[in-house]
Design a protein around this motif. Structure first.
Motif, PDB file in Angstrom:
ATOM      1  N   MET A 326       0.741  -1.314   0.176  1.00 48.76           N
ATOM      2  CA  MET A 326      -0.007  -0.005   0.081  1.00 48.76           C
ATOM      3  C   MET A 326       0.963   1.243  -0.160  1.00 48.76           C
ATOM      4  O   MET A 326       2.062   0.952   0.283  1.00 48.76           O
ATOM      5  CB  MET A 326      -0.947   0.009   1.128  1.00 48.76           C
ATOM      6  CG  MET A 326      -0.493  -0.162   2.544  1.00 48.76           C
ATOM      7  SD  MET A 326      -1.561   0.135   3.969  1.00 48.76           S
ATOM      8  CE  MET A 326      -2.206   1.569   3.804  1.00 48.76           C
ATOM      9  N   SER A 537      -5.144   2.545  -1.926  1.00 45.70           N
ATOM     10  CA  SER A 537      -4.251   1.338  -2.376  1.00 45.70           C
ATOM     11  C   SER A 537      -4.852   0.410  -3.187  1.00 45.70           C
ATOM     12  O   SER A 537      -4.403  -0.369  -4.100  1.00 45.70           O
ATOM     13  CB  SER A 537      -3.481   0.978  -1.179  1.00 45.70           C
ATOM     14  OG  SER A 537      -2.729   1.749  -0.553  1.00 45.70           O
ATOM     15  N   PRO A 542       0.084   0.379  -5.640  1.00 49.96           N
ATOM     16  CA  PRO A 542       1.280   0.915  -4.783  1.00 49.96           C
ATOM     17  C   PRO A 542       1.931   1.929  -5.534  1.00 49.96           C
ATOM     18  O   PRO A 542       2.637   2.608  -4.977  1.00 49.96           O
ATOM     19  CB  PRO A 542       2.260  -0.176  -4.618  1.00 49.96           C
ATOM     20  CG  PRO A 542       1.867  -1.299  -5.500  1.00 49.96           C
ATOM     21  CD  PRO A 542       0.435  -1.178  -5.949  1.00 49.96           C
TER      22      PRO A 542
END
Length: 544
Positions: A326, A537, A542
Motif C-alpha cells: 500500500m 491502495s 502501490p
C-alpha cells in the motif's frame, strides 16, 4: 324461373388399403406429437433447468444463511449463570506470562503469551469466554499491532503477536469483559430491545406532526409501514392525524431508561470495570533484524482477497498492510490523482462519514455543495478533476437525538439497486454501531440483504468496486448494555462471514483502533487517513 339442375362432381370412394394408410399416418403423427411434449417436459425438469428464484425462494435462502451464521457465532457467546462479582474474572488478579522466552527475537517472528485468568478472590478460573483485547507497541516509534487471542476454555488463553518492527516492544493485554458479564450482555442484546424510544417527524410546507416509531409496533392503530418488499425489512410509525405517510422527514431517538434485566445482573454490570490491564510477569522484549529472516513479499491490494489477523501495523504513525502493498498517500497530489474521475458513494454510519469529512479537510478543491445537518446526506465535488464524493446515512434505526433524515435513504440495499455502477464507481459501506442494541439476527439479516444487493450490482456492472469497513471500537465509558465493544466484535465476525468469497475490499477499522489503542467511536485524523490510504491502495495500487 325454371329450376336448374346442378351436377356435383364427386370423387370415387377410398379403397380399403388407402383408409388403412391414412389411419396409420394419423397414429404416427399423434405419437410423435405426444413424444415431443414429453421430451420438452423432461428437458424442463427442475434439476436441469432450475427456475430463477422468486422473492419467496430468496427470502428462504437468506433465512437459512442467517441461521447458519448465527449457529457458527454461538461458540463466541458464553453461557454462564453467575452474578456474584467476587466469582467473576478479574483483570487485576490475573497474570500474563511470556511463553518460550529468549534474549532477542527476530522481526517477522511470532511471540506468544499465556493469560491465566483468576477471579476477584485470586482463584483460577476453570472456564473461558472472557473478552480480551491485546496489542504490542513501541510508544517512541509510534508503532503498534493487534494480537490474536486463543481461548482454551479452561481459564487460560494464548495470545499470538507478529513482530513487525525492531526495537523494544511492550505487550499489553486488556480484560474488556468477564464471561459472566458477556452472558448478561447477550441477554440484554437478545431480549432487551426497548433501550430507545424512536420518533418520526412528518412535515409538509405548513404542518408538522410527530409520532412513535419502531421496528415492530404492536398495536391495533393505523401505522405507516416503510417496507423493502424485496428484502422483507421494515419499520413502522404511528400514522399522524393529518399528514400522509410519505411526508416522513426524519427520525430521532432518546434513551428510554427502561430496566429489563433482573437487579442482580444490573448490579454486576454497574460494578464491573471495562478494559482492565492484566499485569505482565515479564519485561519488554527486544526485537532485532535478522539476516536469515527476510520478510515475505506481498502483492498488490486486490478486491476479494482475504484480510488476515493481524492485517497490519502502525509504525511512525503510518499503517502498513501485512497482506498487500500500500501507499501512504500523504501527498495531496497522490490522493487527487487516484480519485480523479471517480464517483465515490459512502453509505452507512458516521464512522464512514469521517471519510468525506477528512477528504474535504485534506483536498482543498473538494467542496461541499451545501451546508447540512450532521445526519443529512452530503455531497462534495471537485469540478477540476471530476471527483464526486457523497455520504448517506444507512436509514432506520438511527440512534441519535439529532435528526436522521429519510431523504438519505431507507435501506442501503435499495440505494445499491439504484446505482448503474461502472469502472469509475466506487462504493464503501459501514454498518453496525446503530444496530448494536438489537438482536444479532437483525444485524446479520441486514448484512445479507446488503450483500445480495452488492452481488446484483457486480453482476450488472463487474467493474464497479465495492468496499466494506468493519466497526470501530468506542469509548470505554460507553453505555455497556447496548454499546459494548463486544457487540461490535460479534458483528465484525458476522461481517466477515457474510462477505466471505464476495469480490469486495475489506477495511479492518477495528484492528486499526486496537493497534493504536484508540477507544474512540470517531478516531483521530491520522487513523482515518490510514483507513483511506488502504482504500486508495486498492483503487490505484502501490504506484501509479
Amino acid at each position: 324461373m325454371a329450376a336448374t339442375d346442378i351436377t356435383l362432381n364427386r370423387k370415387p370412394p377410398l379403397s380399403s388399403s388407402n383408409k388403412k394408410m391414412i389411419l396409420f399416418l394419423l397414429l404416427v403423427g399423434c405419437f410423435l406429437y405426444i413424444s415431443w411434449l414429453q421430451l420438452g417436459k423432461w428437458f424442463d425438469r427442475p434439476h436441469l433447468l432450475p427456475p430463477s428464484p422468486g422473492l419467496h425462494d430468496t427470502a428462504t435462502l437468506t433465512e437459512a444463511k442467517v441461521n447458519e451464521i448465527l449457529q457458527a457465532l454461538k461458540r463466541h457467546i458464553p453461557a454462564v449463570n453467575q452474578t456474584q462479582l467476587e466469582l467473576t474474572s478479574s483483570g487485576a488478579h490475573s497474570l500474563v506470562t511470556l511463553m518460550n522466552p529468549k534474549e532477542n527475537y527476530c522481526v517477522g517472528e511470532m511471540v506468544s503469551v499465556r493469560v491465566e485468568m483468576n477471579d476477584f478472590r485470586g482463584k483460577p478460573k476453570t472456564y473461558g469466554g472472557d473478552f480480551i483485547l491485546a496489542r504490542i507497541h513501541s510508544p517512541e516509534l509510534k508503532a503498534g499491532a493487534a494480537g490474536v487471542p486463543e481461548d482454551f476454555n479452561n481459564g487460560t488463553y494464548r495470545v499470538n503477536f507478529t513482530l513487525f518492527w525492531p526495537g523494544s516492544v511492550k505487550v499489553s493485554v486488556l480484560l474488556m469483559h468477564s464471561s459472566e458479564v458477556l452472558s448478561t450482555l447477550w441477554q440484554a442484546k437478545e431480549y432487551c430491545n426497548d433501550e430507545f424510544i424512536f420518533t418520526g417527524t412528518f412535515r409538509n410546507r405548513t404542518l408538522q406532526e410527530t409520532t412513535r416509531c419502531d421496528i415492530n409496533l404492536s398495536t391495533n392503530e393505523t401505522v405507516c409501514e416503510f417496507k423493502d418488499e424485496r428484502n422483507q425489512e421494515s419499520f413502522s410509525c404511528f400514522k399522524p392525524k393529518t399528514l400522509p405517510c410519505e411526508t416522513l422527514h426524519y427520525t430521532r431517538s432518546r434513551n428510554s431508561k427502561a430496566a429489563c434485566l433482573p437487579d442482580a445482573e444490573n448490579q454486576l454490570l454497574k460494578r464491573s470495570k471495562v478494559g482492565v490491564t492484566i499485569q505482565n510477569e515479564f519485561q519488554d522484549i527486544t526485537v532485532v533484524t535478522c539476516k536469515d529472516r527476510v520478510p515475505q513479499a506481498v502483492g498488490k491490494c486486490e478486491l476479494g482477497m482475504s484480510s488476515p489477523t493481524p492485517s497490519g501495523f502502525f509504525h511512525s504513525g503510518r499503517w502498513s498492510s501485512s497482506y498487500c502493498r500500500m501507499r501512504s498517500f500523504q501527498n495531496v497530489s497522490d490522493m487527487n490523482q487516484c480519485l480523479q474521475g471517480k464517483q465515490v458513494y459512502l453509505l452507512g454510519d458516521s464512522t464512514i462519514r469521517q471519510w468525506i469529512e477528512y477528504s474535504t479537510y485534506k483536498l482543498n478543491d473538494l467542496k461541499y455543495t451545501s451546508k447540512t445537518e450532521p445526519h443529512a446526506p452530503k455531497l462534495t465535488i471537485d469540478k477540476k478533476r471530476n471527483i464526486t464524493m457523497s455520504w448517506k446515512m444507512h436509514g432506520f434505526p438511527c440512534i441519535s437525538y439529532s435528526p436522521c433524515f429519510m431523504d438519505g435513504g431507507i435501506y442501503i440495499a435499495q440505494e445499491l439497486d439504484r446505482l448503474a455502477g461502472g469502472e469509475n464507481t466506487v462504493i464503501a459501506i459501514s454498518v453496525g454501531q446503530h444496530l448494536r442494541p438489537f438482536p444479532l439476527k437483525f444485524y446479520v439479516t441486514r448484512l445479507m440483504n446488503i450483500k445480495q444487493a452488492v452481488t446484483r450490482l457486480l453482476q450488472r456492472s463487474p467493474l464497479t468496486r465495492v468496499f466494506v469497513k468493519s466497526e470501530n471500537t468506542r469509548e470505554l465509558n460507553s453505555e455497556i448494555i447496548w454499546a459494548s465493544d463486544w457487540h461490535g466484535h460479534l458483528q465484525n465476525l458476522a461481517l466477515r462471514e457474510v462477505f466471505r468469497g464476495v469480490k469486495v475490499g475489506f477495511i479492518d477499522a477495528w484492528e486499526f483502533n486496537v493497534a493504536a489503542n484508540s477507544f474512540d467511536l470517531h478516531p483521530n485524523r491520522n487513523i482515518v487517513h490510514n483507513q483511506i490510504a488502504l482504500f486508495l491502495s486498492y483503487l490505484c495500487g502501490p504506484s501509479f
